[in-house]
Design an enzyme around this catalytic site. Structure first.
Site, PDB file in Angstrom:
ATOM      1  CE1 TYR A  65      -4.301   0.455  -0.385  1.00 13.89           C
ATOM      2  CE2 TYR A  65      -4.413  -1.424   1.098  1.00 13.89           C
ATOM      3  CZ  TYR A  65      -5.015  -0.581   0.179  1.00 13.89           C
ATOM      4  OH  TYR A  65      -6.316  -0.775  -0.168  1.00 13.89           O
ATOM      5  CD  GLU A  67      -3.826   4.449   0.727  1.00 16.78           C
ATOM      6  OE1 GLU A  67      -2.843   3.875   1.251  1.00 16.78           O
ATOM      7  OE2 GLU A  67      -5.011   4.207   0.980  1.00 16.78           O
ATOM      8  CG  ASP A 218      -7.632  10.858 -24.365  1.00 13.81           C
ATOM      9  OD1 ASP A 218      -6.705  10.040 -24.476  1.00 13.81           O
ATOM     10  OD2 ASP A 218      -8.784  10.543 -23.980  1.00 13.81           O
ATOM     11  CB  THR A 244      -4.229   4.070 -22.246  1.00 13.47           C
ATOM     12  OG1 THR A 244      -4.173   4.043 -23.665  1.00 13.47           O
ATOM     13  CG2 THR A 244      -5.559   4.621 -21.781  1.00 13.47           C
ATOM     14  CE  LYS A 247      -7.088   2.472 -25.700  1.00 11.27           C
ATOM     15  NZ  LYS A 247      -7.118   3.237 -24.443  1.00 11.27           N
ATOM     16  NE  ARG A 253      -6.187  -4.234 -20.041  1.00 10.60           N
ATOM     17  CZ  ARG A 253      -6.667  -3.821 -21.223  1.00 10.60           C
ATOM     18  NH1 ARG A 253      -7.515  -2.819 -21.272  1.00 10.60           N
ATOM     19  NH2 ARG A 253      -6.299  -4.399 -22.342  1.00 10.60           N
TER      20      ARG A 253
HETATM   21  N1  DSN Z   1     -11.990   1.084 -24.822  1.00 14.87           N
HETATM   22  C1  DSN Z   1     -10.953   1.879 -25.434  1.00 14.87           C
HETATM   23  C2  DSN Z   1     -10.906   1.692 -26.890  1.00 14.87           C
HETATM   24  O1  DSN Z   1     -11.172   0.588 -27.330  1.00 14.87           O
HETATM   25  O2  DSN Z   1     -10.579   2.601 -27.627  1.00 14.87           O
HETATM   26  C3  DSN Z   1     -11.063   3.290 -25.085  1.00 14.87           C
HETATM   27  O3  DSN Z   1     -11.151   3.410 -23.727  1.00 14.87           O
END
Ligand code: DSN
Length: 449
Positions: A65, A67, A218, A244, A247, A253
């Site tokens: 933990y 925080e 974003d 993110t 991707k 993730r």
């Molecule tokens: N779910 C993602 C996507 O497939 O683009 C976006 O959050």
């Protein structure tokens, strides 16, 4: 249904034997690695992480933990965790050229919410891309909490045109400027979840400056393309950049936020304690691994190949008779309008047929889609995952042919079985985890993966 038994010879990780007394889970993990290895992964938001990312994600850091932030934690024992998080922050700032990074967001959605919380008061106006033109749920969809707390107004893409030199369906900056002048947003959001073109941060910056708004970009989807130099970097142009890590960036993730020192405290406070409790430090460690991997010369090559593969796949799909939204792609993503191919075929039906043939992608709304989001008239495909396995432009052409064949003969089970068999053959040459898969493929053709 794929059949995988604990004794099939498949390993899910180097720690496989540690799960030996849980055969049910071992079988499920084996089934999933089998699915990922024997079907085509064309979901634009997915990728295959490196074994190093898997190892960090599965590390003992999950036990802790922590925080707070490095040097300022609420629990003891965080000396090592502080170093892990600092490593991830330093690698993120260095990779993207940012002054500050917050690597704790559990997801891209949380990262976006944190930025809104840091920069806005409830009820403030935000200008973002509409969901049905490619925006994300957290860009103000009526279904998202974002639209209940803040007042979202939308911009979209220009209409489609029959002119191949100017096919349209790209961001309409005249509209962005008009809506911004009329609505005086406090924040403008650039970035999308289903937009196949490069997004230039500079016109957004000019419009934001003209109306006194902040700019958030974003880059959840193209983060890896930015890191690899295949997409312009909005850091330093936008006030805040969210991303993110799983991707095109090919990490675990999760999410991250980049900003200048002027916003660092507000962003950090919005993530913790504003939105989250204890960070997932095993995932933070895996993000550190991914940031390092993305800084290597080989990742630049990967990012370039992702774009080349997407363009090759796009050309081959067009030759199969599919209409491509905006006429093509210059990132990792392709959006198909199915209606000219077959007016009766919905995105939902196409996704289900292709799933049975071992081709995994998702239905997606297209700009001004007449069908509802659960049905849709479109498909979204991405090249990032299969590029990781080593597939190149010849394989992209083969994939387009298989998609066209399966959809053209979707009522013919024999053809679908043949396509499934071809997919199995294609995937056999490009295993995503050759170091983990030790047994022979166990999927049966037409088994749906
Ligand atoms: N779910 C993602 C996507 O497939 O683009 C976006 O959050």
């Amino acid at each position: 249904m794929t059949e995988v038994s604990a004794g099939s010879g498949r390993a899910w990780s180097p720690f496989d034997e540690w799960l030996a007394d849980d055969p049910e889970l071992v079988a499920l993990l084996g089934a999933e690695i089998d699915r990922q290895s024997t079907t085509l992964q064309l979901i634009a938001s997915e990728n295959f992480t490196s074994p190093a990312v898997l190892a960090a994600s599965g590390s003992v850091l999950t036990n802790k933990y922590s925080e707070g932030y490095p040097g300022r934690r609420y629990y003891g024992g965080n000396q090592v965790i502080d170093e892990v998080e600092n490593l991830a922050r330093d690698r993120a700032t260095s990779l993207f050229g940012a002054e500050h990074a917050n690597v704790q967001p559990h997801a891209g959605a949380t990262a976006n919410l944190a930025v809104y919380q840091a920069l806005l008061e409830p009820g403030d106006t935000v200008l973002a891309m509409s969901l049905d033109h490619g925006g994300h749920l957290t860009h103000g969809s009526p279904a998202s909490i974002t639209s209940k707390i803040w007042r979202f107004v939308a911009y979209g893409v220009s209409p489609a045109s029959a002119d191949p030199e100017a096919p349209g369906e790209t961001i309409d900056f005249d509209e962005v400027a008009d809506v911004a002048k009329r609505e005086r947003p406090k924040l403008i959001v650039a970035g999308a979840t289903a937009y196949p073109r490069v997004i230039d941060a500079r016109p957004f910056r000019e419009i934001a400056d003209a109306v006194g708004a902040r700019l958030m970009f974003d880059i959840a989807h193209p983060a890896g393309l930015v890191a690899g130099g295949a997409h312009p970097n909005p850091v330093g142009i936008a006030d805040v950049v969210t991303l993110t890590t799983h991707k095109t960036l090919r990490g675990p993730r999760g999410g991250a936020i980049l900003c200048g020192q002027d916003l660092a405290k507000a962003i950090d406070s919005a993530v913790f304690p504003g939105l989250q409790g204890g960070p997932l430090e095993h995932v933070v460690a895996a993000k550190a691994v991914a940031f390092r991997e993305a800084s290597l010369p080989s990742f630049r090559d990967y990012a370039a190949r992702v774009v080349a593969n997407a363009q090759s796949l796009a050309r081959a799909l067009a030759a199969e008779g599919f209409r491509l939204v905006s006429g093509g792609t210059d990132n990792h993503l392709i959006l198909i309008d199915l209606r000219p191919f077959d007016a009766e075929l919905t995105g939902k039906q196409a996704q289900e047929v292709l799933d049975r043939a071992g081709i995994t992608l998702n239905r997606n709304t297209i700009p001004d889609d007449p069908r509802p989001p659960f049905v849709t008239s479109g498909l979204r495909l991405g090249s990032a995952a299969q590029t990781t396995t080593g597939m190149g432009t010849p394989e992209m052409a083969r994939i387009a042919g298989l998609i066209g064949r399966a959809l053209r003969h979707r009522a013919n089970e024999a053809v679908l079985r043949e396509v499934r068999s071809d997919v199995l053959d294609l995937c056999g040459g490009f295993p995503p985890y050759p170091q983990l898969v030790t047994g022979p493929p166990v999927s049966s053709p037409a088994g749906g993966g």
